[in-house]
Scaffold this active site. Structure first.
Site, short mmCIF file in Angstrom:
data_model
loop_
_atom_site.label_atom_id
_atom_site.label_comp_id
_atom_site.label_asym_id
_atom_site.label_seq_id
_atom_site.Cartn_x
_atom_site.Cartn_y
_atom_site.Cartn_z
CB CYS A 294 37.05 29.96 23.48
SG CYS A 294 38.08 30.55 22.16
CB CYS B 76 32.45 32.61 11.71
SG CYS B 76 33.30 31.92 10.27
CE LYS C 211 26.51 31.85 12.50
NZ LYS C 211 26.34 33.30 12.61
CG HIS D 232 32.85 33.08 21.49
ND1 HIS D 232 32.81 32.67 22.81
CD2 HIS D 232 33.95 32.49 20.96
CE1 HIS D 232 33.84 31.88 23.06
NE2 HIS D 232 34.56 31.76 21.95
#
Lengths: 141, 382
Positions: free
Chosen positions: B83, B206, B328, B332
């Site tokens: 990430c 998440c 958020k 992502h």
């Protein structure tokens, strides 16, 4: 016994510490100890994290320890949807090292710091041999 | 010789079933060239791509991107750090310029995550941790952060409400960002009643998988001053790693690689955490943002919950954090995230952030790979 017998779903068929699965089948939870510097490792390692020696021996681990943290998985990955929700805990082992596994006690009884014991198990629902360990209340099997 | 950012571009994040991965990459690339004063592609001598390969059907992404963007025969390759691939690609570019090997570099962070089917995503999700000793018990990405959250709650009394406050803030700012995936406010009640994912995390704790791309153009000091009236200088670049297996980590209350990478970056930039005036932190989960406040030194260890409760990470607070919506609300797209963070900080430091503008001269990006296996912290200055 090849290492792929370890785990409900296995991703790693080969490893230098495959004997772990043999021991587990016989009800023994084993860690590794470096013959050179005596560093203990759980999970087992073929190569010492401290001194990188590749000379190791097995030692039997009591599996007893304290629950460090936990979660309850509701959204499960492939191969685990049939058992969700399930509780996962990290145990600080009395013998050194840490272990991650399923917590086999009711959700509402789980508390951080509680005494638990990792106990070797064999899946009974599947035809092939599948080994694991689960976290049980200490001093029970 | 300083290294500066002279151009930025940011595509729309979300479910992008209208575009291939190279088409996604082209959107911010074109904008970044324009933003850098309309420079020619021939002026760019290296294309640094950040992406996480396992999500794409197309293998060896830089090859197809370089061709599509008309960037052959310039040098290109992929930098991967899960990430944090975007920030890792920026670090690659920084090293390339700093060494004198390249003068002007384009960095593209890109990811197409929604090409995968749900079963494929679920299978991938089961292999985020150590596959030998952990994944065999059905660990998941939210599950790992959830275990950090449980321990953080136990040691510091952090609450689920405080975690939900992070989601509320980031959705509040996401609503002001046209590039964000979700442009809608949420309430604490809505967060707490959302579907359970991994105790104590619910769906609203998440971030979402997304498609998207972002691009920055970086240049050495001499070129940067020529190309742009207000280059944004990269004053500090920190990078660190932490154990893949959480079992071998020192604790479950913070991310050690964040602490280490931020120390390096602060030292190099000659600043302290309190000097940071606007920050983009890696809020893949709400608990991750709370731990980032602490690990980056915006507040003391254990006080992340209070920090959000007192609105210290809102505009007007001590350190405004993720005022573009964060992972958020923005979504992502793994490889794009670090570059997206940088594009936002550059906008902020130039004074081009519109309704979400913070008055700032020093900004920070914090990009985490995995559960902290990799971390990159960059300091930017006007």
């Amino acid at each position: 016994m090849p290492f792929h017998y370890f785990g409900k779903v296995s991703f790693v068929p080969y490893t230098k510490v495959a004997e772990f699965a043999d021991y587990l089948k016989n009800g023994k939870l084993m860690g590794t100890r470096c013959k050179n510097c005596r560093e203990i490792s759980f999970p087992p390692r073929a190569d010492c994290l401290s001194c990188l020696s590749d000379e190791f021996e097995w030692f039997e681990c009591s599996g007893k320890g304290r629950l460090h943290t936990y979660t309850i998985i509701f959204a499960a990955p492939t191969g685990f949807d049939d058992i969700a929700p399930y509780s996962l805990g990290v145990l600080d082992l009395d013998d050194g090292g840490r272990l991650l596994g399923w917590i086999n006690i009711p959700e509402e009884e789980i508390t951080i710091g509680m005494r638990l014991q990792a106990v070797p198990k064999i899946f009974e629902e599947v035809p092939e041999i599948k080994l694991y360990y689960s976290l049980e209340k200490a001093n029970t099997t | 010789m300083k290294v500066g950012v002279v151009g930025i571009g940011h595509g729309k994040f979300g479910r992008r079933s209208d575009a291939t991965v190279q088409e996604l990459a082209c959107e911010p690339f074109r904008d970044a060239l324009m933003d850098a004063g309309g420079i020619s592609r021939n002026d760019i001598d290296f294309l640094s791509v950040g992406s996480s390969p396992e999500y794409h059907k197309q293998r060896s992404l830089p090859g197809v991107i370089a061709e599509y963007l008309g960037m052959n025969p310039q040098s290109t390759w992929l930098t991967e750090a899960a990430c944090a691939s975007g920030s890792a690609a920026i670090r690659t570019a920084y090293m390339a310029i700093k060494s004198g090997m390249h003068e002007i570099v384009a960095v593209i962070g890109v990811q197409k995550m929604t090409e995968l089917t749900t079963p494929e995503i679920l299978a991938l999700m089961g292999r985020v941790g150590d596959v030998q000793w952990e994944s065999i018990f059905g660990t998941t990405f939210p599950g790992y952060y959830a275990m950090y959250a449980t321990r953080h709650m136990y040691e510091f009394g952090t609450t689920k409400e405080q975690m939900a406050m992070v989601a509320v803030k980031n959705h509040h700012y996401g609503a002001l960002n046209p590039q964000a995936m979700f442009q809608k406010e949420v309430t604490i009640e809505r967060c707490l009643s959302s579907e359970k994912v991994a105790y104590p995390l619910n769906v609203f704790d998440c971030c979402a998988n997304a498609d998207g791309a972002a691009c920055i153009i970086m240049a050495n000091e001499k070129k940067a001053k020529k190309l742009n009236d207000t280059p944004i200088w990269i004053d500090g670049v920190g990078s660190a790693s932490a154990q893949m297996s959480v079992l071998r980590r020192p604790h479950f209350i913070g991310i050690p690689s964040t602490v280490e990478a931020s120390k390096q970056a602060y030292k190099q930039a000659g600043i302290k955490p309190e000097d940071v005036q606007v920050a983009e932190v890696h809020d893949c989960f709400t608990i991750a943002e709370l731990m980032a406040y602490e690990d980056l030194g915006f507040c003391k260890k254990g006080e992340g919950g209070k920090f959000i409760e007192n609105k210290q990470s809102y505009i007007g607070g001590k350190t405004p954090v993720n005022v573009d919506g964060g992972l958020k609300a923005k979504g992502h797209p793994v490889g794009a995230t670090g570059v997206s963070m940088t594009a936002e900080i550059v906008k902020q430091l130039r004074g081009q952030a519109g309704k979400r503008q913070v008055n700032a001269e020093i900004g920070l990006t914090h990009n985490v790979g995995g559960i902290g296996q990799y971390c990159f912290v960059h300091i930017y200055r006007r």
